[in-house]
Scaffold this active site. Structure first.
Site, short mmCIF file in Angstrom:
data_model
loop_
_atom_site.label_atom_id
_atom_site.label_comp_id
_atom_site.label_asym_id
_atom_site.label_seq_id
_atom_site.Cartn_x
_atom_site.Cartn_y
_atom_site.Cartn_z
CG HIS A 38 -1.80 -1.15 1.40
ND1 HIS A 38 -2.85 -1.42 0.55
CD2 HIS A 38 -1.83 -2.13 2.34
CE1 HIS A 38 -3.48 -2.52 0.95
NE2 HIS A 38 -2.90 -2.97 2.03
O1 RIB Z 1 -5.03 0.37 4.36
C1 RIB Z 1 -3.63 0.32 4.30
C2 RIB Z 1 -3.02 1.49 5.02
O2 RIB Z 1 -3.35 1.44 6.42
C3 RIB Z 1 -1.49 1.48 4.97
O3 RIB Z 1 -1.02 2.80 5.02
C4 RIB Z 1 -1.12 0.75 6.23
O4 RIB Z 1 0.18 1.08 6.69
C5 RIB Z 1 -2.15 1.29 7.19
O5 RIB Z 1 -1.70 2.56 7.63
#
Ligand code: RIB
Ligand code: CA
Length: 338
Positions: free
Chosen positions: A258
Site C-alpha cells: 500500500h
Molecule cells: O489500508 C492500508 C493502510 O493502512 C497502509 O497505510 C497501512 O500502513 C495502514 O496505515
C-alpha cells in the site's frame, strides 16, 4: 511530484509507522528524485511514540547521508476513538523485532540511541508549507490527522503546498478494515474529509491500485539469500507477522504494498492512471464510516461538486515492482545499509 528540471522534489512523509510504511520509507531514503525534508508521525497502525521509534529504526538501518527530522504529531483521531492495527503489523508495528537475535545471542535490533525531534509535526508541516510552497509534496501514509490538524490551524498556509499524495480510501474496491472503509480513512474519517474539502491538489492512491501490488514472501526470502544486507534482513524480519496475517486471512503468503505504491506515485506519477473525481468521506455511517464515496454519476452537479481528487484507478504493476525492488533495496544493489 517529479519536476521537469529533475531537481529532487522537497517532500515530507507523514506516516503511522507500520510495516508497509517502513518499506515506503526505505524507498524515500534511497530515491534521488526526492529531497526528504522530514518525516512526521501520526497514530494509526500503532501509537505515535512507537511509530516514531519505528521510523528511527528504519533510518538507523538505511543510514542515509542526511538524517531527516522525525517529528511526532497527533496521538489520536480528531473525533473517533483510537483504533490500531497491532494485530496485523505486530505489537511494535514492525513485526516484533525484539524477537530476533544474532548468532552470538545479541539483539539484532537493540534499543535505539537516536530520538525524535522536539518539534511538533503540525508546526513542522506549516513551516514547510510556508518555506517550500508549491514545490512541496506531502506523502501521507497513515490516517490524515496531522494534515487535517495543520489545515484547521492555518488552511491558507497549507493551501500553498503543491500536492498531497495520499495512501487511503478506495473508489470501486471494497474496504480492508470494514466492508466499506480502508484503514487510514476508517481510523480518522473526519480528518480525511477535511483534507478532501481543503482545495489542496490531491492524488489518492487507494485500494483500487494497491491491491494490485502484492509482494510474495518467497521474493523477500530469495532476495535475502541472494543479497544479504542489513536492509534485506530487516525487510525479511519486519514483514514476517504482516505476511503471515495475509497468509491466514487473505489467502496469499505475502503483503500488499500500500504505502510503497503511494511513494512510487509521488516519484513517478506515470505509473498510474487517474480519474478526476468528487470524493467525500463518510463520518457518520452506521456501517460505512470511513468510506470514500466517489460521485461518478453522469448527472452529478459539476458546478456544486467539482472534482477534488485525482483518484488512481489502474497501475503498471510490473514497472512499479521494478522501482520498488530498486529503491526498496531488495536487490541489495544500493550503497546504503551495509
Ligand atoms: O489500508 C492500508 C493502510 O493502512 C497502509 O497505510 C497501512 O500502513 C495502514 O496505515
Ligand atoms: Ca501506513
Amino acid at each position: 511530484m517529479i519536476n521537469l528540471q529533475n531537481q529532487p522534489v522537497p517532500v515530507i512523509v507523514d506516516t503511522d509507522g507500520g510495516v508497509d510504511d517502513a518499506l515506503a520509507l526505505i524507498m524515500a531514503l534511497n530515491s534521488p528524485q526526492l529531497d526528504l525534508k522530514a518525516v512526521t508521525v501520526v497514530a494509526g497502525n500503532i501509537n505515535v511514540d512507537q511509530a516514531a521509534n519505528n521510523v528511527l529504526r528504519v533510518v538507523s538501518i538505511v543510514k542515509p547521508n542526511t538524517l531527516p527530522i522525525v517529528a511526532k504529531g497527533c496521538e489520536k483521531p480528531l473525533v473517533k476513538q483510537t483504533f490500531n492495527a497491532a494485530g496485523i503489523h505486530g505489537a511494535d508495528g514492525l513485526g516484533e523485532l525484539d524477537r530476533f537475535q544474532e548468532a552470538d545471542g545479541t539483539l539484532r535490533y537493540p534499543k535505539l540511541t537516536i530520538e525524535p525531534s522536539t518539534e511538533n509535526a503540525i508546526d513542522l508541516l506549516l513551516k514547510a508549507a510556508q518555506e517550500y510552497g508549491d514545490s512541496l509534496t506531502i506523502i501521507a501514509l497513515g490516517p490524515l490527522t496531522n494534515v487535517a490538524t495543520a489545515i484547521q490551524k492555518d488552511g491558507a498556509t497549507m493551501k500553498k503546498i503543491g500536492r498531497i499524495v495520499i495512501m487511503g480510501g478506495a473508489v470501486t474496491a471494497p474496504g480492508n478494515i470494514t466492508a466499506a472503509a480502508e484503514f487510514n480513512f476508517f481510523v480518522d474519517p473526519d480528518a480525511a474529509q477535511i483534507v478532501m474539502e481543503s482545495g489542496i491538489p490531491l492524488t489518492l492512491v487507494g485500494l483500487d491500485v494497491t491491491m494490485k501490488a502484492p509482494l510474495a514472501r518467497q521474493v523477500v526470502e530469495e532476495n535475502l539469500q541472494r543479497h544479504p544486507s542489513k536492509v534485506t534482513q530487516f525487510i525479511a524480519d519486519c514483514t514476517g507477522i504482516y505476511m503471515a496475517f495475509h497468509r491466514d486471512n487473505e489467502g496469499f503468503y505475502g503483503c500488499y504494498l500500500h504505502d510503497p505504491l503511494a511513494m512510487a506515485v509521488a516519484i513517478d506519477p506515470s505509473l498510474v492512471k487517474t480519474e478526476s473525481l468528487y470524493i467525500r468521506v463518510e463520518t457518520q455511517g452506521r456501517f460505512t464510516t470511513g468510506m470514500s464515496l466517489a460521485d461518478r454519476r453522469d448527472r452529478r452537479d459539476h458546478k456544486a461538486n467539482p472534482p477534488n481528487v485525482e483518484a488512481c484507478l489502474d497501475v503498471d504493476t510490473e514497472r512499479f515492482m521494478q522501482l520498488f525492488a530498486q529503491l526498496g533495496n531488495l536487490l541489495g544493489n544500493l550503497p546504503v545499509g551495509i
